[in-house]
Write an enzyme that holds these catalytic residues in place. Structure first.
Site, PDB file in Angstrom:
ATOM      1  N   ALA A  17      68.209  71.120  96.317  1.00  0.00           N
ATOM      2  CA  ALA A  17      69.052  71.573  95.208  1.00  0.00           C
ATOM      3  C   ALA A  17      68.457  71.135  93.867  1.00  0.00           C
ATOM      4  O   ALA A  17      68.394  71.922  92.918  1.00  0.00           O
ATOM      5  CB  ALA A  17      70.468  71.010  95.369  1.00  0.00           C
ATOM      6  N   CYS A  51      64.345  69.844 106.923  1.00  0.00           N
ATOM      7  CA  CYS A  51      64.468  70.704 108.103  1.00  0.00           C
ATOM      8  C   CYS A  51      63.221  70.623 108.991  1.00  0.00           C
ATOM      9  O   CYS A  51      63.280  70.923 110.186  1.00  0.00           O
ATOM     10  CB  CYS A  51      64.693  72.154 107.672  1.00  0.00           C
ATOM     11  SG  CYS A  51      65.854  72.306 106.308  1.00  0.00           S
ATOM     12  N   VAL A 106      69.339  56.523  89.964  1.00  0.00           N
ATOM     13  CA  VAL A 106      70.377  56.563  88.933  1.00  0.00           C
ATOM     14  C   VAL A 106      71.542  55.722  89.435  1.00  0.00           C
ATOM     15  O   VAL A 106      72.086  55.969  90.511  1.00  0.00           O
ATOM     16  CB  VAL A 106      70.799  58.012  88.637  1.00  0.00           C
ATOM     17  CG1 VAL A 106      72.005  58.042  87.709  1.00  0.00           C
ATOM     18  CG2 VAL A 106      69.635  58.765  88.003  1.00  0.00           C
ATOM     19  N   ASP A 139      74.016  69.378  99.107  1.00  0.00           N
ATOM     20  CA  ASP A 139      74.807  68.623 100.081  1.00  0.00           C
ATOM     21  C   ASP A 139      75.841  67.678  99.463  1.00  0.00           C
ATOM     22  O   ASP A 139      76.675  67.127 100.176  1.00  0.00           O
ATOM     23  CB  ASP A 139      73.880  67.790 100.982  1.00  0.00           C
ATOM     24  CG  ASP A 139      73.223  68.626 102.072  1.00  0.00           C
ATOM     25  OD1 ASP A 139      73.294  69.864 101.982  1.00  0.00           O
ATOM     26  OD2 ASP A 139      72.653  68.030 103.003  1.00  0.00           O
ATOM     27  N   TRP A 180      70.134  99.889 123.776  1.00  0.00           N
ATOM     28  CA  TRP A 180      71.380  99.360 123.205  1.00  0.00           C
ATOM     29  C   TRP A 180      71.141  97.893 122.867  1.00  0.00           C
ATOM     30  O   TRP A 180      71.005  97.068 123.770  1.00  0.00           O
ATOM     31  CB  TRP A 180      72.536  99.467 124.198  1.00  0.00           C
ATOM     32  CG  TRP A 180      73.076 100.866 124.330  1.00  0.00           C
ATOM     33  CD1 TRP A 180      72.715 101.790 125.275  1.00  0.00           C
ATOM     34  CD2 TRP A 180      74.044 101.491 123.490  1.00  0.00           C
ATOM     35  NE1 TRP A 180      73.400 102.952 125.065  1.00  0.00           N
ATOM     36  CE2 TRP A 180      74.228 102.799 123.974  1.00  0.00           C
ATOM     37  CE3 TRP A 180      74.764 101.087 122.368  1.00  0.00           C
ATOM     38  CZ2 TRP A 180      75.117 103.699 123.381  1.00  0.00           C
ATOM     39  CZ3 TRP A 180      75.647 101.979 121.792  1.00  0.00           C
ATOM     40  CH2 TRP A 180      75.816 103.276 122.286  1.00  0.00           C
TER      41      TRP A 180
HETATM   42  P1  FAD Z   1      69.148  65.996  99.910  1.00  0.00           P
HETATM   43  O1  FAD Z   1      68.101  66.664 100.725  1.00  0.00           O
HETATM   44  O2  FAD Z   1      70.028  64.990 100.561  1.00  0.00           O
HETATM   45  O3  FAD Z   1      68.443  65.359  98.648  1.00  0.00           O
HETATM   46  C1  FAD Z   1      69.128  64.557  97.741  1.00  0.00           C
HETATM   47  C2  FAD Z   1      68.155  63.579  97.152  1.00  0.00           C
HETATM   48  O4  FAD Z   1      68.830  62.834  96.155  1.00  0.00           O
HETATM   49  C3  FAD Z   1      67.630  62.560  98.158  1.00  0.00           C
HETATM   50  O5  FAD Z   1      66.221  62.587  98.214  1.00  0.00           O
HETATM   51  C4  FAD Z   1      68.131  61.220  97.638  1.00  0.00           C
HETATM   52  O6  FAD Z   1      67.173  60.197  97.791  1.00  0.00           O
HETATM   53  C5  FAD Z   1      68.343  61.524  96.173  1.00  0.00           C
HETATM   54  N1  FAD Z   1      69.348  60.647  95.562  1.00  0.00           N
HETATM   55  C6  FAD Z   1      70.600  60.380  96.020  1.00  0.00           C
HETATM   56  N2  FAD Z   1      71.229  59.540  95.177  1.00  0.00           N
HETATM   57  C7  FAD Z   1      70.369  59.278  94.177  1.00  0.00           C
HETATM   58  C8  FAD Z   1      70.445  58.466  93.020  1.00  0.00           C
HETATM   59  N3  FAD Z   1      71.549  57.783  92.728  1.00  0.00           N
HETATM   60  N4  FAD Z   1      69.366  58.410  92.206  1.00  0.00           N
HETATM   61  C9  FAD Z   1      68.233  59.112  92.490  1.00  0.00           C
HETATM   62  N5  FAD Z   1      68.109  59.892  93.590  1.00  0.00           N
HETATM   63  C10 FAD Z   1      69.165  59.974  94.410  1.00  0.00           C
HETATM   64  N6  FAD Z   1      69.285  72.900 106.762  1.00  0.00           N
HETATM   65  C11 FAD Z   1      69.064  74.204 107.074  1.00  0.00           C
HETATM   66  O7  FAD Z   1      69.551  75.102 106.364  1.00  0.00           O
HETATM   67  N7  FAD Z   1      68.288  74.549 108.149  1.00  0.00           N
HETATM   68  C12 FAD Z   1      67.698  73.609 108.945  1.00  0.00           C
HETATM   69  O8  FAD Z   1      66.980  73.957 109.890  1.00  0.00           O
HETATM   70  C13 FAD Z   1      67.935  72.246 108.650  1.00  0.00           C
HETATM   71  N8  FAD Z   1      67.380  71.269 109.420  1.00  0.00           N
HETATM   72  C14 FAD Z   1      67.583  69.957 109.084  1.00  0.00           C
HETATM   73  C15 FAD Z   1      66.974  68.967 109.871  1.00  0.00           C
HETATM   74  C16 FAD Z   1      67.158  67.638 109.564  1.00  0.00           C
HETATM   75  C17 FAD Z   1      66.521  66.582 110.410  1.00  0.00           C
HETATM   76  C18 FAD Z   1      67.948  67.275 108.439  1.00  0.00           C
HETATM   77  C19 FAD Z   1      68.138  65.832 108.077  1.00  0.00           C
HETATM   78  C20 FAD Z   1      68.543  68.245 107.665  1.00  0.00           C
HETATM   79  C21 FAD Z   1      68.370  69.594 107.984  1.00  0.00           C
HETATM   80  N9  FAD Z   1      68.951  70.609 107.215  1.00  0.00           N
HETATM   81  C22 FAD Z   1      68.743  71.928 107.523  1.00  0.00           C
HETATM   82  C23 FAD Z   1      69.790  70.272 106.059  1.00  0.00           C
HETATM   83  C24 FAD Z   1      68.972  70.258 104.762  1.00  0.00           C
HETATM   84  O9  FAD Z   1      67.864  69.406 104.886  1.00  0.00           O
HETATM   85  C25 FAD Z   1      69.866  69.772 103.630  1.00  0.00           C
HETATM   86  O10 FAD Z   1      70.990  70.630 103.549  1.00  0.00           O
HETATM   87  C26 FAD Z   1      69.133  69.765 102.301  1.00  0.00           C
HETATM   88  O11 FAD Z   1      68.092  68.841 102.297  1.00  0.00           O
HETATM   89  C27 FAD Z   1      70.100  69.422 101.177  1.00  0.00           C
HETATM   90  O12 FAD Z   1      69.395  69.356  99.991  1.00  0.00           O
HETATM   91  P2  FAD Z   1      69.960  68.543  98.737  1.00  0.00           P
HETATM   92  O13 FAD Z   1      68.923  68.653  97.682  1.00  0.00           O
HETATM   93  O14 FAD Z   1      71.332  68.993  98.431  1.00  0.00           O
HETATM   94  O15 FAD Z   1      70.142  67.055  99.262  1.00  0.00           O
END
Ligand code: FAD
Ligand code: NAD
Length: 444
Positions: free
Chosen positions: A13, A44, A81, A283, A433
């Site tokens: 994100a 993933c 942060v 997430d 089908w």
């Molecule tokens: P995150 O990936 O959780 O990233 C958030 C980041 O913010 C982290 O790196 C964290 O360190 C950082 N952070 C948090 N707090 C702070 C702070 N205070 N200061 C600085 N940094 C901070 N999704 C699918 O759609 N298909 C799949 O096949 C799939 N497979 C997956 C397999 C595994 C093993 C896992 C763990 C997840 C999988 N997912 C899959 C889910 C997908 O990885 C997550 O939905 C996605 O990574 C979410 O992205 P995000 O950027 O919202 O959050």
């Protein structure tokens, strides 16, 4: 003076938001803080890295901080942060390498702190030999343990998506693998009839599956040696913690950003939070479920990328909306794939909805064409025919058919509409089908 955007969290994100914001307003100053050592990676891919499909964890990374810098985006890795002051529009940041703390000002903030592995109060989860799998560092630690310690017996705590994908990964590496699941079935997003097919396939590949057994403790002298699950004790050299995911929403809550009923940050269709100029995506945030019309917590990478892009566009002064999801997901275990969209029968009934079900089995290819195998399709629909959800289990290359059902759900289609679809046919791809058409015919 140029406006400044701070992004907290640099994965799906966060980096989508940063890149889109910079494209929307090239004058915007964009700064990203990420507490781990990596940005823009695909969590993933972690099960496939652990399995050994590739060796360099950097292959999980789509773009490095240096590549972002060339786009004018400043990325600070190993920076956490620690607080947000929305009145003063400042973040408190700590450099995790030097320990130095400082304050950075912003005009607009995008919060993408993501999720973390759930850690229910189970004694022993902190023992060496028990591994969560979320970050690149988690994947490296687990793989190093496999290569250095040569564990023989792995117990996977939780029979959800990570549990099943990791069962394949660890079995591929030759370990004895047991999945322990609290509920009476694995994969709670699927109806039991479909989850059972996955269980049978896992067992056919030598994975033991213990359902109806909540994990109650991990035990051992200085490292994991046993997993207690109700009346069962399992010997283990390695435990994988795959007990679900929780939003990292504490920073938001402390700053006065409103959370929804799910515990994740409440957002509107432009990814705005309750505070002006404060956006959230991925997430850490809720998403609108288009089938129920209600906010939900469905933490997936595909959604995080889309929400991040929308947050970035809006934060930079553009106009973008994210209208929500229908709850689509897919995974693979050995030769089998399983996919779902919408609500399961159980989820629909739990909402008090009257639903009907059509479940069929049909070949994935023409019967004379080599390869393929049976595809199981389950359609869930209202008595008037309106689709509510669907599930597909079959040869893994066959289950992306779920995308047709996802589109049908988004369009508000009935099983009659589905029946009339002009789906592609040639013997290597499907029988004349298609299994989806057969399921729709049976539903009528
Ligand atoms: P995150 O990936 O959780 O990233 C958030 C980041 O913010 C982290 O790196 C964290 O360190 C950082 N952070 C948090 N707090 C702070 C702070 N205070 N200061 C600085 N940094 C901070 N999704 C699918 O759609 N298909 C799949 O096949 C799939 N497979 C997956 C397999 C595994 C093993 C896992 C763990 C997840 C999988 N997912 C899959 C889910 C997908 O990885 C997550 O939905 C996605 O990574 C979410 O992205 P995000 O950027 O919202 O959050
Ligand atoms: P999950 O929610 O899919 O599964 C967690 C499982 O743990 C559930 O079946 C739950 O009943 C079980 N559980 C909870 N407490 C337990 C206990 N004490 N003892 C035994 N079992 C217990 O979560 P996950 O597998 O950790 O994955 C996290 C998230 O990552 C998923 O929600 C998904 O969003 C994402 N993911 C997606 C994919 C994909 O789309 N292919 C793959 C991996 C991960």
């Amino acid at each position: 003076m140029a406006r400044k955007m701070v992004v907290v969290g640099g994965v799906a994100a966060g980096m989508s938001a940063a890149a889109k914001a910079k494209r929307t307003d090239p004058e915007l100053e964009v700064v990203v803080y990420e507490r781990t050592g990596y940005v823009s990676y695909g969590g993933c891919g972690l099960p496939y890295f652990v399995a050994g499909l590739f060796d360099d964890p950097r292959r999980l990374v789509a773009r490095t901080p240096e590549q972002f810098a060339r786009q004018g985006i400043r990325v600070h890795i190993r920076h956490q942060v620690e607080g947000i002051d929305p009145e003063r529009r400042e973040v408190r940041v700590r450099n995790l390498e030097t320990g130095e703390a400082f304050v950075d000002a912003y005009d607009v903030l995008v919060l993408t702190t993501g999720g973390r592995p759930a850690r229910p109060p189970i004694p022993g989860l902190d023992l060496p030999g028990a591994f969560p799998l979320r970050t690149v560092e988690d994947g490296i630690r687990l793989r190093r343990f496999l290569e250095r310690e040569g564990p023989r017996r792995a117990v996977i705590l939780g029979g959800g998506y990570i549990g099943v994908e990791m069962a394949e990964a660890l079995r591929t590496r030759g370990l004895e693998v047991t999945i322990v699941e609290a509920l009476p079935q694995i994969l709670p997003g699927f109806d039991p009839e479909m989850a059972e097919r996955v269980r049978e396939h896992l067992e056919a590949h030598g994975v033991s599956v213990l359902t109806g057994h909540p994990v109650t403790a991990l035990e051992g002298r200085g490292r994991v040696e046993r997993v207690q699950a109700g009346d069962r004790t399992l010997e283990a050299d390695l435990a994988v913690i795959a007990l679900g995911v929780k939003p990292n929403a504490e920073l938001a809550r402390e700053a006065g950003i409103a959370l929804g009923a799910t515990g994740a940050v409440a957002v509107d269709e432009r990814q705005r939070t309750n505070l002006p100029d404060h956006y959230a995506a991925g997430d850490v945030a809720e998403v609108l479920h288009r089938v129920t019309g209600e906010p939900a917590y469905l933490p997936l990478g595909t959604t995080a990328n889309k929400q991040g892009r929308v947050a970035g566009a809006n934060a930079a002064g553009g106009h973008a909306v994210f209208k929500g999801v229908v709850g689509t997901a897919v995974f693979k275990a050995f030769e089998l794939g399983a996919a779902r969209t919408g609500l399961s029968e159980a989820q629909a009934r739990a909402r008090g909805w009257e639903v009907k079900v059509s479940q069929i089995q049909h070949g994935s290819r023409a019967h004379y064409y080599p390869g393929g195998g049976p595809v199981h399709v389950r359609l869930i629909y209202r008595p008037d025919g309106r689709l509510v959800g669907g599930q597909i289990v079959g040869p893994w290359e066959a289950v992306k058919r779920i995308d047709v059902l996802a589109a049908a759900l988004q369009a508000g289609w009935t099983v009659q509409d589905l029946r009339e679809l002009d789906l592609a046919y040639a013997p290597p791809f499907s029988p004349v089908w298609d299994p989806l058409l057969v399921a729709a015919n049976v539903a009528r």
